[in-house]
Scaffold this active site. Structure first.
Site, PDB file in Angstrom:
ATOM      1  N   ASP A 103     -14.837 -35.005 -22.101  1.00 59.73           N
ATOM      2  CA  ASP A 103     -14.383 -34.678 -23.457  1.00 59.73           C
ATOM      3  C   ASP A 103     -14.141 -35.953 -24.275  1.00 59.73           C
ATOM      4  OD1 ASP A 103     -14.358 -32.009 -22.780  1.00 59.73           O
ATOM      5  OD2 ASP A 103     -12.214 -32.001 -22.287  1.00 59.73           O
TER       6      ASP A 103
HETATM    7  N1  URA Z   1     -12.290 -31.215 -17.555  1.00 58.37           N
HETATM    8  C1  URA Z   1     -11.855 -31.259 -18.833  1.00 58.37           C
HETATM    9  O1  URA Z   1     -11.094 -30.417 -19.249  1.00 58.37           O
HETATM   10  N2  URA Z   1     -12.276 -32.260 -19.605  1.00 58.37           N
HETATM   11  C2  URA Z   1     -13.126 -33.238 -19.180  1.00 58.37           C
HETATM   12  O2  URA Z   1     -13.468 -34.133 -19.938  1.00 58.37           O
HETATM   13  C3  URA Z   1     -13.554 -33.173 -17.855  1.00 58.37           C
HETATM   14  C4  URA Z   1     -13.139 -32.144 -17.075  1.00 58.37           C
END
Ligand code: URA
Length: 238
Positions: free
Chosen positions: A103
């Site tokens: 993310d």
């Molecule tokens: N899980 C999430 O919620 N975000 C990420 O970036 C990776 C795994």
């Protein structure tokens, strides 16, 4: 990864894709010694391709271990003009792309590669490798909540596979906790959704480990190329 012949010729810098298509139709292109005139024929990374009997140079394959900073998108381009992971590889002459996603507000270990075969293999649900995250969450996990996560928490559309959970630190005053969580899947926002499902918001998230790879001495924004031995080891996780 099998790719379309005209794309491979274009990427080798021989001609534009349109011109490459004309070359194919004109019978100037051979794959492993055979003239190919059908557009869209798929060729493998290891196929031998010639144009007018001259071998084309294929882009060599490279994979990098990147410490993705927070506030960077895990795509090649961003329509909102935000910084992307590819921006960190300006000096690298290969067309790299991320293996999966982190993310925008997640930091940590992200593989960047131009090796389609490796990327496909690692992202295939059958081979999903272990990923270790460290999350700072709001509130403190109860033993029942930990049990739910380790048994496989039910999310909106599916049940997450059992996770490994280790509480690293609890701050009772601030009512926060640092939790290490290991999962094998890679659904959108998966870790955040898993914690939310047991009643906790994730404040900060970082990926510390991917298969046997760690961030070792890298700092945020830095990368290093994987060795052939490391790439071979990842390939063997099939
Ligand atoms: N899980 C999430 O919620 N975000 C990420 O970036 C990776 C795994």
């Amino acid at each position: 990864m099998a790719e379309r012949l005209q794309k491979v010729i274009a990427e080798a810098g021989i001609a534009s894709r349109r011109k490459a298509e004309k070359m194919i139709v004109a019978g100037r292109v051979k794959v492993d010694g055979h003239v190919i005139t059908k557009l869209g024929t798929k060729v493998e990374t290891f196929s031998n391709i010639t144009v007018d009997d001259e071998p084309i140079e294929r882009e060599s394959l490279h994979t990098y271990l990147f410490y993705k900073p927070r506030g960077v998108v895990s795509t090649v381009e961003d329509d909102r003009g935000r910084k992307t992971v590819v921006d960190y590889f300006e000096d690298i002459p290969y067309r790299l792309y991320p293996v999966g996603r982190l993310d925008y507000d997640t930091s940590g270990l992200l593989l960047m590669t131009n090796d389609g075969k490796l990327a496909n293999l690692l992202m295939h649900p059958r081979n999903e490798v272990a990923k270790v995250y460290v999350a700072k969450i709001k509130g403190v996990l109860t033993s029942d909540e930990i049990k739910t996560l380790t048994q496989g928490v039910k999310l909106e559309r599916f049940k997450a596979a059992p996770a490994k959970v280790k509480v690293l630190k609890t701050d009772h005053k601030k009512n926060t906790q640092i939790v290490q969580i290991t999962i094998h899947e890679g659904h959108y926002h998966q870790v955040k959704r898993m914690f939310k499902a047991v009643g906790h918001l994730v404040d900060k998230l970082a990926r510390e480990k991917y298969a046997f790879l760690t961030l070792d001495s890298l700092t945020s924004g830095q990368y290093r190329e994987l060795s052939k031995h490391e790439v071979d080891k990842l390939m063997q996780m099939d």
